[in-house]
Design an enzyme around this catalytic site. Sequence first.
Site, PDB file in Angstrom:
ATOM      1  N   CYS A   2       0.841  -1.182   0.000  1.00 12.02           N
ATOM      2  CA  CYS A   2       0.000   0.000   0.000  1.00 12.02           C
ATOM      3  C   CYS A   2       0.885   1.243   0.000  1.00 12.02           C
ATOM      4  O   CYS A   2       1.929   1.279   0.630  1.00 12.02           O
ATOM      5  CB  CYS A   2      -0.962   0.083   1.189  1.00 12.02           C
ATOM      6  SG  CYS A   2      -2.104  -1.300   1.273  1.00 12.02           S
ATOM      7  N   ARG A  27       3.462  -0.321  -5.012  1.00 10.99           N
ATOM      8  CA  ARG A  27       3.169  -0.877  -3.688  1.00 10.99           C
ATOM      9  C   ARG A  27       1.861  -1.652  -3.644  1.00 10.99           C
ATOM     10  O   ARG A  27       1.521  -2.219  -2.603  1.00 10.99           O
ATOM     11  CB  ARG A  27       3.105   0.259  -2.658  1.00 10.99           C
ATOM     12  CG  ARG A  27       4.447   0.856  -2.407  1.00 10.99           C
ATOM     13  CD  ARG A  27       4.364   2.067  -1.520  1.00 10.99           C
ATOM     14  NE  ARG A  27       5.665   2.298  -0.946  1.00 10.99           N
ATOM     15  CZ  ARG A  27       6.053   1.866   0.250  1.00 10.99           C
ATOM     16  NH1 ARG A  27       5.215   1.222   1.012  1.00 10.99           N
ATOM     17  NH2 ARG A  27       7.268   2.088   0.674  1.00 10.99           N
ATOM     18  N   TRP A  75      -2.825  -2.735  -1.623  1.00  6.23           N
ATOM     19  CA  TRP A  75      -2.538  -4.164  -1.787  1.00  6.23           C
ATOM     20  C   TRP A  75      -3.332  -4.847  -0.679  1.00  6.23           C
ATOM     21  O   TRP A  75      -3.042  -4.677   0.502  1.00  6.23           O
ATOM     22  CB  TRP A  75      -1.044  -4.446  -1.646  1.00  6.23           C
ATOM     23  CG  TRP A  75      -0.688  -5.861  -1.990  1.00  6.23           C
ATOM     24  CD1 TRP A  75      -0.452  -6.372  -3.235  1.00  6.23           C
ATOM     25  CD2 TRP A  75      -0.509  -6.948  -1.072  1.00  6.23           C
ATOM     26  NE1 TRP A  75      -0.164  -7.711  -3.156  1.00  6.23           N
ATOM     27  CE2 TRP A  75      -0.187  -8.094  -1.843  1.00  6.23           C
ATOM     28  CE3 TRP A  75      -0.609  -7.078   0.313  1.00  6.23           C
ATOM     29  CZ2 TRP A  75       0.044  -9.341  -1.264  1.00  6.23           C
ATOM     30  CZ3 TRP A  75      -0.376  -8.316   0.880  1.00  6.23           C
ATOM     31  CH2 TRP A  75      -0.051  -9.431   0.094  1.00  6.23           C
ATOM     32  N   ASN A  99      -0.950   2.233   5.491  1.00  2.04           N
ATOM     33  CA  ASN A  99      -0.115   1.142   4.977  1.00  2.04           C
ATOM     34  C   ASN A  99       0.340   0.335   6.176  1.00  2.04           C
ATOM     35  O   ASN A  99       0.896   0.895   7.115  1.00  2.04           O
ATOM     36  CB  ASN A  99       1.099   1.733   4.242  1.00  2.04           C
ATOM     37  CG  ASN A  99       2.172   0.689   3.984  1.00  2.04           C
ATOM     38  OD1 ASN A  99       1.867  -0.486   3.812  1.00  2.04           O
ATOM     39  ND2 ASN A  99       3.422   1.112   3.979  1.00  2.04           N
ATOM     40  N   GLY A 100       0.091  -0.981   6.152  1.00  3.60           N
ATOM     41  CA  GLY A 100       0.512  -1.826   7.273  1.00  3.60           C
ATOM     42  C   GLY A 100      -0.643  -2.698   7.717  1.00  3.60           C
ATOM     43  O   GLY A 100      -1.613  -2.890   6.975  1.00  3.60           O
ATOM     44  N   GLU A 477      15.763 -18.685  -9.793  1.00  6.41           N
ATOM     45  CA  GLU A 477      15.349 -17.326 -10.167  1.00  6.41           C
ATOM     46  C   GLU A 477      14.583 -17.352 -11.496  1.00  6.41           C
ATOM     47  O   GLU A 477      13.585 -16.633 -11.671  1.00  6.41           O
ATOM     48  CB  GLU A 477      16.581 -16.414 -10.238  1.00  6.41           C
ATOM     49  CG  GLU A 477      16.378 -15.035 -10.858  1.00  6.41           C
ATOM     50  CD  GLU A 477      15.434 -14.116 -10.084  1.00  6.41           C
ATOM     51  OE1 GLU A 477      14.948 -14.508  -9.021  1.00  6.41           O
ATOM     52  OE2 GLU A 477      15.169 -13.013 -10.575  1.00  6.41           O
ATOM     53  N   LYS A 481      10.841 -15.962 -11.883  1.00  5.77           N
ATOM     54  CA  LYS A 481      10.494 -14.925 -12.872  1.00  5.77           C
ATOM     55  C   LYS A 481       9.327 -15.384 -13.737  1.00  5.77           C
ATOM     56  O   LYS A 481       8.399 -14.627 -13.995  1.00  5.77           O
ATOM     57  CB  LYS A 481      11.680 -14.601 -13.783  1.00  5.77           C
ATOM     58  CG  LYS A 481      12.789 -13.749 -13.252  1.00  5.77           C
ATOM     59  CD  LYS A 481      12.492 -12.274 -13.159  1.00  5.77           C
ATOM     60  CE  LYS A 481      11.938 -11.929 -11.802  1.00  5.77           C
ATOM     61  NZ  LYS A 481      12.907 -11.766 -10.751  1.00  5.77           N
ATOM     62  N   GLU A 484       5.963 -15.400 -11.732  1.00  2.50           N
ATOM     63  CA  GLU A 484       5.357 -14.121 -11.356  1.00  2.50           C
ATOM     64  C   GLU A 484       4.929 -13.306 -12.577  1.00  2.50           C
ATOM     65  O   GLU A 484       3.975 -12.541 -12.498  1.00  2.50           O
ATOM     66  CB  GLU A 484       6.236 -13.311 -10.407  1.00  2.50           C
ATOM     67  CG  GLU A 484       7.514 -12.756 -10.957  1.00  2.50           C
ATOM     68  CD  GLU A 484       8.277 -11.937  -9.906  1.00  2.50           C
ATOM     69  OE1 GLU A 484       9.502 -11.891  -9.998  1.00  2.50           O
ATOM     70  OE2 GLU A 484       7.652 -11.335  -9.011  1.00  2.50           O
ATOM     71  N   HIS A 500      15.626 -37.759  -8.003  1.00  2.05           N
ATOM     72  CA  HIS A 500      15.119 -38.131  -6.675  1.00  2.05           C
ATOM     73  C   HIS A 500      13.639 -37.786  -6.525  1.00  2.05           C
ATOM     74  O   HIS A 500      13.153 -37.615  -5.417  1.00  2.05           O
ATOM     75  CB  HIS A 500      15.960 -37.458  -5.593  1.00  2.05           C
ATOM     76  CG  HIS A 500      17.396 -37.887  -5.646  1.00  2.05           C
ATOM     77  ND1 HIS A 500      17.806 -39.141  -5.264  1.00  2.05           N
ATOM     78  CD2 HIS A 500      18.499 -37.247  -6.105  1.00  2.05           C
ATOM     79  CE1 HIS A 500      19.110 -39.255  -5.458  1.00  2.05           C
ATOM     80  NE2 HIS A 500      19.553 -38.124  -5.971  1.00  2.05           N
ATOM     81  N   LYS A 600       5.624  -4.442  -5.202  1.00  2.16           N
ATOM     82  CA  LYS A 600       7.086  -4.422  -5.236  1.00  2.16           C
ATOM     83  C   LYS A 600       7.688  -4.303  -3.849  1.00  2.16           C
ATOM     84  O   LYS A 600       8.753  -4.834  -3.577  1.00  2.16           O
ATOM     85  CB  LYS A 600       7.576  -3.270  -6.114  1.00  2.16           C
ATOM     86  CG  LYS A 600       9.075  -3.329  -6.350  1.00  2.16           C
ATOM     87  CD  LYS A 600       9.484  -2.772  -7.661  1.00  2.16           C
ATOM     88  CE  LYS A 600      10.953  -3.013  -7.923  1.00  2.16           C
ATOM     89  NZ  LYS A 600      11.256  -4.404  -8.293  1.00  2.16           N
TER      90      LYS A 600
HETATM   91  O1  M6R Z   1      12.635  -5.255  -1.938  1.00  2.00           O
HETATM   92  P1  M6R Z   1      13.177  -6.630  -1.697  1.00  2.00           P
HETATM   93  O2  M6R Z   1      14.375  -6.936  -2.530  1.00  2.00           O
HETATM   94  O3  M6R Z   1      13.429  -6.907  -0.248  1.00  2.00           O
HETATM   95  O4  M6R Z   1      12.022  -7.606  -2.172  1.00  2.00           O
HETATM   96  C1  M6R Z   1      12.147  -8.988  -1.996  1.00  2.00           C
HETATM   97  C2  M6R Z   1      11.146  -9.725  -2.837  1.00  2.00           C
HETATM   98  O5  M6R Z   1       9.839  -9.331  -2.521  1.00  2.00           O
HETATM   99  C3  M6R Z   1      11.372  -9.508  -4.338  1.00  2.00           C
HETATM  100  O6  M6R Z   1      12.661  -9.860  -4.719  1.00  2.00           O
HETATM  101  C4  M6R Z   1      10.366 -10.337  -5.160  1.00  2.00           C
HETATM  102  O7  M6R Z   1      10.628 -11.690  -5.017  1.00  2.00           O
HETATM  103  C5  M6R Z   1      10.402  -9.908  -6.623  1.00  2.00           C
HETATM  104  N1  M6R Z   1       9.070  -9.656  -7.076  1.00  2.00           N
HETATM  105  C6  M6R Z   1      10.999 -10.923  -7.520  1.00  2.00           C
HETATM  106  O8  M6R Z   1      11.011 -10.504  -8.852  1.00  2.00           O
END
Ligand code: M6R
Length: 605
Positions: A2, A27, A75, A99-100, A477, A481, A484, A500, A600
């Site tokens: 948020c 956010r 959010w 926010n929170g 990773e 990617k 998401e 395994h 984000k």
């Molecule tokens: O701001 P941060 O790097 O602490 O965020 C951590 C994760 O939320 C962030 O890396 C998230 O996994 C990304 N959306 C990945 O692309």
Amino acid sequence: MCGIVGILGNHEVAPQLVEALKRLEYRGYDSAGIATVNDAGTLDRRRAVGKLVNLSDRLVHEPLTGRAGIGHTRWATHGPATEGNAHPHRHGPVAVVHNGIIENFRDLRADLAQAGITPQTDTDTETVALLTGHHMAQGMCPVEAARATLARLHGAFALAFLFDGDGDLMIAARKGSPLAVGHGEGEMFVGSDAIALAPFTDRITYLEDGDHAIITRAGVEIYDAQGRRANRDMVRIDVGATAIDKGGYRHFMAKEIAEQPAVLGDVLNHYVKNGRIVLPESVSFADVDRVLLVGCGTAHLAGHVAKYWFEQIAGLPCDIDIASEFRYREPPLSDRSWAIFVSQSGETADTLAALHYAQGKVAKTLGVVNVGTSAIARESDIALPTLAGIEVCVASSKAFTCQLAVLAVLALKAAADRGRIDAAALAAHLDDLRAIPGLLNQALAVADDCRALAGWLSEAQDVLYLGRGALYPVALEGALKLKELSYIHAEGYASGELKHGPIALIDRNVPVVVLAPRDTLFEKTVSNMQEVMARHGKVLLISDADGITEAGEGTRATLTMPMGGGAFQPILYAVPMQYLAYYTAVAKGTDVDQPRNLAKSVTVE
Ligand code: M6R
């Protein structure tokens, strides 16, 4: 998550609130809303479900006037994304954005019920408005009412309050969640970050935990957690560095991927000068017995890659942890160890809490952080900037490779401090690292091939990514990617682990992406790839020219990566992970820069 903003201005505030919210949309984008006090002193609000553009459309047909206002981009935590649950929340003369998470909102609701006050929404935030309105109904002035409410709140919050009948008062408060106050000429602002306020002012005061601020156009009075007047520094931010535009690219993500050679060059120019590592003097690993790397999501995976560097190059035991697990597991920590917290935003609630846990238990805390003014940067003993510049796309790309570059420099410093490598070996590693920006430039050429493969991947239900050694976390990773951005189920596995269990998933419909540079582990990874192909699995092999020549036969497709980079090849192999996910998302028509359900900056646990 948020984003909140508040303005006591000299102009119509609704367009300004929307402009600031645009900068906070990273956010969350489940709903958006604003409230204003017009020149007759009347408080009113508009809210809309979904992205900010829906609120903008609504404001065209149902405008709000006034020079004082607050705004919010949501959010969702408590209650679905409906207009009723959208902020600002209002009760009587009070409007609130938050926010929170107010953790004791159920208790507060029970108390309010005794006074005959019933919530109208599913949210925790509404209780803040209900309580404050209730206090005012009992005769308190807005400041007293807000203070009485703040005293009852448990949890994390950044809050802004606005009051009917008073267009020159805004109250802001923070605990756990970040909040910045902006100073203008006869105007005042609050925002979840300084970037939101950059169109209006470059003079910022960051509230500290427990602070609340009484804001009028004449200025701000700040009070600390004990209610004492507090002086907080005003800093100037570099507004130029807050520019947010796509630079001609279709998506922020495409721009941010393409920026990597340049930003990695900046990182290495900052940390390596004339063949020497440049770090704060206090960064010496001579007496360190163990390193702990903590982060979430992609930042955690950067730590996972770095584990290989700390252990193999520096011979330093290294543990990695997901911040949300670390903080509650209560791991015993050695007072000779260093804990490194990796975060793009520097505000991730779990990573920040993990830092708090480690403080006082380890010899030193380091923050490897992109946003230099963030809580993790400010609260770590040593903050090392990752210098990626603003990353707008919710999916991390350049922030990840910049994190890797900083961690690579730290691992080399550890190796040198501990006498694990001599000057010649250090110089060779630094040459490999310095070559990375140029090699990244070459690696960007895989974009066209990734675009061509996107049709195939976009039709898959599941995709597997395999890697060994330091390429294993890069495989993780790649899967993250793809998930998401394209919403396709994907998993990363250590190549040797496939047989395994996960090999049961293999059939001709499951694309298997194999990361196998022609290094010492190449033969092993290729053997695992053969096991996949023997079961009709369709392989995309990513390797350098030698590797493709040697093992490319029989694969469904290959991507050729540049040779070089030594131990730091994982940085290069991040690029095809990014482009495969990006072009698959484009092929599927998903929202690349703002994927569903994500935000984000994850400021709730
Ligand atoms: O701001 P941060 O790097 O602490 O965020 C951590 C994760 O939320 C962030 O890396 C998230 O996994 C990304 N959306 C990945 O692309």
